[in-house]
Structures are given as structure tokens and as C-alpha cells.
Enzyme design. Structure first.
Site, PDB file in Angstrom:
ATOM      1  N   ARG A 144      10.667   4.049  -7.965  1.00 45.00           N
ATOM      2  CA  ARG A 144      11.737   3.068  -7.798  1.00 45.00           C
ATOM      3  C   ARG A 144      11.825   2.218  -9.065  1.00 45.00           C
ATOM      4  NH1 ARG A 144      13.269   5.887  -4.271  1.00 45.00           N
ATOM      5  NH2 ARG A 144      13.566   5.367  -2.070  1.00 45.00           N
ATOM      6  N   HIS A 155      18.884   9.093 -10.716  1.00 43.03           N
ATOM      7  CA  HIS A 155      18.180   9.147  -9.419  1.00 43.03           C
ATOM      8  C   HIS A 155      18.405  10.504  -8.738  1.00 43.03           C
ATOM      9  CE1 HIS A 155      16.551   6.443  -5.959  1.00 43.03           C
ATOM     10  NE2 HIS A 155      16.207   7.707  -5.754  1.00 43.03           N
TER      11      HIS A 155
HETATM   12  P1  NAP Z   1       3.699   8.921   0.445  1.00 39.56           P
HETATM   13  O1  NAP Z   1       3.373  10.257   0.947  1.00 39.56           O
HETATM   14  O2  NAP Z   1       3.750   7.772   1.402  1.00 39.56           O
HETATM   15  O3  NAP Z   1       2.624   8.583  -0.712  1.00 39.56           O
HETATM   16  C1  NAP Z   1       2.490   7.315  -1.233  1.00 39.56           C
HETATM   17  C2  NAP Z   1       1.234   7.272  -2.091  1.00 39.56           C
HETATM   18  O4  NAP Z   1       1.187   6.021  -2.770  1.00 39.56           O
HETATM   19  C3  NAP Z   1      -0.051   7.392  -1.273  1.00 39.56           C
HETATM   20  O5  NAP Z   1      -0.990   8.173  -1.940  1.00 39.56           O
HETATM   21  C4  NAP Z   1      -0.528   5.946  -1.203  1.00 39.56           C
HETATM   22  O6  NAP Z   1      -1.935   5.785  -1.102  1.00 39.56           O
HETATM   23  C5  NAP Z   1      -0.082   5.430  -2.548  1.00 39.56           C
HETATM   24  N1  NAP Z   1       0.012   3.977  -2.543  1.00 39.56           N
HETATM   25  C6  NAP Z   1       0.780   3.185  -1.771  1.00 39.56           C
HETATM   26  N2  NAP Z   1       0.551   1.889  -2.034  1.00 39.56           N
HETATM   27  C7  NAP Z   1      -0.413   1.867  -2.984  1.00 39.56           C
HETATM   28  C8  NAP Z   1      -1.094   0.815  -3.651  1.00 39.56           C
HETATM   29  N3  NAP Z   1      -0.845  -0.467  -3.388  1.00 39.56           N
HETATM   30  N4  NAP Z   1      -2.033   1.155  -4.564  1.00 39.56           N
HETATM   31  C9  NAP Z   1      -2.317   2.469  -4.826  1.00 39.56           C
HETATM   32  N5  NAP Z   1      -1.702   3.499  -4.210  1.00 39.56           N
HETATM   33  C10 NAP Z   1      -0.758   3.198  -3.304  1.00 39.56           C
HETATM   34  O7  NAP Z   1       5.088   8.908  -0.320  1.00 39.56           O
HETATM   35  P2  NAP Z   1       5.856  10.165  -0.996  1.00 39.56           P
HETATM   36  O8  NAP Z   1       6.564  10.946   0.043  1.00 39.56           O
HETATM   37  O9  NAP Z   1       4.909  10.863  -1.876  1.00 39.56           O
HETATM   38  O10 NAP Z   1       6.972   9.385  -1.851  1.00 39.56           O
HETATM   39  C11 NAP Z   1       6.599   8.471  -2.852  1.00 39.56           C
HETATM   40  C12 NAP Z   1       7.810   7.688  -3.342  1.00 39.56           C
HETATM   41  O11 NAP Z   1       8.632   8.524  -4.160  1.00 39.56           O
HETATM   42  C13 NAP Z   1       8.771   7.198  -2.272  1.00 39.56           C
HETATM   43  O12 NAP Z   1       8.305   6.004  -1.661  1.00 39.56           O
HETATM   44  C14 NAP Z   1      10.062   6.983  -3.048  1.00 39.56           C
HETATM   45  O13 NAP Z   1      10.155   5.647  -3.510  1.00 39.56           O
HETATM   46  C15 NAP Z   1       9.920   7.928  -4.247  1.00 39.56           C
HETATM   47  N6  NAP Z   1      10.940   8.994  -4.215  1.00 39.56           N
HETATM   48  C16 NAP Z   1      11.832   9.068  -5.241  1.00 39.56           C
HETATM   49  C17 NAP Z   1      12.779  10.077  -5.242  1.00 39.56           C
HETATM   50  C18 NAP Z   1      13.744  10.232  -6.383  1.00 39.56           C
HETATM   51  O14 NAP Z   1      14.662  11.044  -6.289  1.00 39.56           O
HETATM   52  N7  NAP Z   1      13.577   9.507  -7.466  1.00 39.56           N
HETATM   53  C19 NAP Z   1      12.826  10.990  -4.191  1.00 39.56           C
HETATM   54  C20 NAP Z   1      11.905  10.879  -3.177  1.00 39.56           C
HETATM   55  C21 NAP Z   1      10.970   9.856  -3.187  1.00 39.56           C
HETATM   56  P3  NAP Z   1      -2.725   6.276   0.205  1.00 39.56           P
HETATM   57  O15 NAP Z   1      -2.684   7.811   0.110  1.00 39.56           O
HETATM   58  O16 NAP Z   1      -4.093   5.756   0.003  1.00 39.56           O
HETATM   59  O17 NAP Z   1      -1.988   5.759   1.390  1.00 39.56           O
HETATM   60  C1  GLV Z   2      14.845   8.985  -2.696  1.00 41.93           C
HETATM   61  O1  GLV Z   2      14.779   8.201  -3.591  1.00 41.93           O
HETATM   62  C2  GLV Z   2      13.964   8.996  -1.578  1.00 41.93           C
HETATM   63  O2  GLV Z   2      13.224   8.018  -1.376  1.00 41.93           O
HETATM   64  O3  GLV Z   2      13.980   9.988  -0.840  1.00 41.93           O
END
Ligand code: NAP
Ligand code: GLV
Length: 306
Positions: free
Chosen positions: A221, A269
Site C-alpha cells: 500500500r 496498482h
Molecule cells: P497476509 O496473508 O495477511 O500476510 C500478511 C503478512 O504480513 C503476514 O506474514 C504477517 O505476519 C505480516 N505482518 C502483518 N503485520 C506485521 C507487522 N506489524 N510486523 C511484521 N509483519 C507483519 O496478506 P497477503 O494476502 O499476503 O497480502 C499482503 C498485502 O498485499 C495486502 O494486505 C495488500 O495490502 C497487498 N496487496 C496488494 C496488491 C496489489 O495489487 N498491489 C494485491 C493484493 C494484495 P504474521 O504471518 O506473523 O501474521
Molecule cells: C489489492 O490491492 C488487494 O488488496 O487485493
């Protein structure tokens, strides 16, 4: 069962037809102010009014992985917030991040400039060991990205909230290990959720701890990154460049210096798009399980914000 949709970017009829194919009796409709209250909702970045009109909403399915836009709203306490997990996004994210890292590692920007100038010139080959990649966030997307990067033989560090173990990955956890994680990394990939703990986490202090010639890939983000701090570290030469897919204000305002910075690559994005068919299939499975009281993955823990 009544299902409200709020998906300004999407094709509503696809969702209505897909849900009716499973629940022919369900009332599925695009939400607008004054619509009847729903039992379930499928939404991306709805306004506060959407929730103010949902007194008995059982669950809202977020049409994305990141729930920061929802977490800013007042959502009824009984409503479960369920996010997309992968649903076709993980492989896209792996493609995007590998492309950004490899373009930098192989010096392809310089070769493209040479080609435009009609210049035949070889750079010294880069060494994988000199390019440790640090992935912040070892969740659904971060883990897939780590696996893809390992295929290219980069040393990998990863940072999460809770301690983790992953084959061939140097894992760090918690704020107390953040400095060590950064110092061990040259390329930094941000795949954290945006929460009160992670906003502004890519700043002067953290980015200057990366190894000299560092590179930043932000695909999480825009509010993770302090824009002015990135620009200052690029201009000072401590950082070699950045690939940015997300921004504090989207669309990125035309006057923003990122647009014209020679060391910054920008995309709008798109690193991991929400795919309709995969998302519909995942939400249907969860929507079948929830009313039966079956466990559902991807339920957001509101107190931690992701
Ligand atoms: P997820 O499965 O919830 O993974 C989040 C990771 O971040 C987990 O490993 C978590 O640790 C870690 N984390 C959270 N808070 C933390 C902190 N304070 N300190 C250290 N580590 C922390 O999420 P995801 O599905 O992988 O997605 C991640 C992010 O990608 C989304 O939230 C979104 O903002 C972004 N995204 C962007 C796009 C785009 O097109 N640009 C698309 C999709 C998603 P733990 O494992 O210990 O809980
Ligand atoms: C896109 O940014 C998502 O969070 O899926």
C-alpha cells in the site's frame, strides 16, 4: 438470503449470475443508498453509508487481499470480515516482483537505454550473493513471492509479526528483529498489510538500514512508504531505485515527482489484480461454509487490522 454487492470497478452482472447459479432464490443486488438491508455483502472499498444501512449483516467478503479500506470504517460488531486469499493473486504478485528484481539485478534499464542510443556495451555480470532480497510480510502473497525468488537463487530474508520457519529463508520476526532484517537485505519487497503498526514503515530510518545500492519494491500500500524519504535516499545515492505499484493517492497525481524520477518505475496498482472467476469461486465456498458454522479461512482479526 439477501446479498449486497458494492464493486464499482467490477461487472455486476457476472456476480449476480454466478451467485444465482448457486442460490437461485437469493436476492442479489448492487447496493445503493436506501437498498434493503442484506445478510451478506461482497464489496471493495464501500462508503461508510454502506455499513450504516446493514443492521444484521453476517459477513462482508472483501474483493481483495488487503482490508485496510474496510478497517477504516465502522462495521457492525457481529459482521465477520473475510478477505480474499490468493484467488489467483499470488502468481501475479510473484511475476511482478520477480520482474522488478530481475530487471534491476540484470541491469536491463541500462541495456534498454544503450539499445535506444545504438550502443553495444556489456556490463560486468551481477552476482546473486550480492543481492539478498528481503520480503516484508510472509503471508499468502509474501510466501509465494519468496518461493519464486528462490528459483533465481537470490539469498532470501523474510520478516513477519510472528516467528516463522521456511526452508532456505532467513526468517526474522517482530520489531526487535527489523533492523537486523533490513541490514541483511539489499532489495526490499513490501507485502505487509496496511495497519497502524505498518503505516510509514518504509521511511528514512528503515530504508537507510538497507545495504548500499538498495532497491525498493512496494506492492502493498502507498501509505507504507514515506515518499519524501525515498526520494531523499535515491538522490543521496544510498538507494539505487524503486518499483512502485501503490501510492498514497491513487491515481498518482500528475504533479507527483515519482512520475518523472529516472530511478523509479511506476505501475497503476496492477501487480495482483482481483480475478472475477477465482474470487467468485472462493467466496461461494466460504459463503456455503459460514451459515453452517464451518471454519472459514481469511477471517480478519479486527484488533490486529488484517
Ligand atoms: P497476509 O496473508 O495477511 O500476510 C500478511 C503478512 O504480513 C503476514 O506474514 C504477517 O505476519 C505480516 N505482518 C502483518 N503485520 C506485521 C507487522 N506489524 N510486523 C511484521 N509483519 C507483519 O496478506 P497477503 O494476502 O499476503 O497480502 C499482503 C498485502 O498485499 C495486502 O494486505 C495488500 O495490502 C497487498 N496487496 C496488494 C496488491 C496489489 O495489487 N498491489 C494485491 C493484493 C494484495 P504474521 O504471518 O506473523 O501474521
Ligand atoms: C489489492 O490491492 C488487494 O488488496 O487485493
Amino acid at each position: 438470503m439477501r446479498i449486497a454487492l458494492y464493486n464499482p470497478d467490477g461487472v455486476a452482472q457476472f456476480w449476480i449470475d454466478g451467485l444465482h447459479a448457486v442460490w437461485p432464490e437469493a436476492e442479489v443486488a448492487l447496493w445503493s443508498p436506501g437498498s434493503p438491508a442484506a445478510d451478506f455483502a461482497i464489496a471493495w472499498a464501500p462508503p461508510q453509508a454502506f455499513f450504516d444501512e446493514q443492521p444484521h449483516l453476517q459477513a462482508v467478503f472483501n474483493l481483495g487481499a488487503g482490508v485496510d479500506a474496510l478497517m477504516r470504517l465502522r462495521i457492525p460488531p457481529q459482521t465477520q470480515v473475510v478477505r480474499l486469499e490468493d484467488a489467483g493473486m499470488a502468481v501475479q504478485m510473484a511475476e511482478y516482483v520477480c520482474h522488478a528484481v530481475l530487471r534491476h539485478f540484470r541491469g536491463l534499464d541500462a541495456y534498454e537505454a544503450d539499445a535506444r542510443a545504438g550502443r553495444w556495451r556489456k556490463q560486468a555480470p551481477a552476482v546473486h550473493g550480492d543481492f539478498p532480497v528481503g520480503v516484508m510480510g510472509l503471508g499468502v502473497l509474501g510466501t509465494r513471492v519468496v518461493r519464486a525468488l528462490q528459483g533465481f537463487e537470490f539469498p532470501i530474508n523474510a520478516w513477519s509479526r510472528q516467528p516463522k520457519a521456511l526452508d532456505g529463508v532467513r526468517c526474522f520476526a517482530g520489531t526487535e528483529q527489523l533492523d537486523a532484517f533490513l541490514a541483511a537485505s539489499k532489495v526490499l519487497v513490501c507485502l505487509l498489510p496496511l495497519t497502524v503498526d505498518t503505516q510509514n514503515i518504509l521511511n528514512q530510518d528503515t530504508l537507510s538500514r538497507l545495504q548500499p545500492g538498495g532497491y525498493v519494491v512496494n506492492v502493498a500500500r502507498g501509505a507504507h512508504l514515506v515518499d519524501a524519504d525515498l526520494l531523499a535516499l535515491l538522490d543521496r545515492g544510498h538507494l539505487a531505485g524503486a518499483t512502485l505499484d501503490v501510492f498514497r493517492t491513487e491515481p498518482l497525481p500528475s504533479e507527483h515527482p515519482f512520475w518523472r524520477h529516472p530511478k523509479i518505475h511506476i505501475t497503476p496498482h496492477i501487480s495482483a489484480r482481483t480475478l472475477d472467476a477465482e474470487s467468485l469461486a472462493q467466496i461461494i465456498t466460504k459463503l456455503q461454509a459460514l451459515p453452517q458454522g464451518l471454519p472459514v479461512a481469511g477471517v480478519v482479526q479486527r484488533e490486529r487490522g488484517y
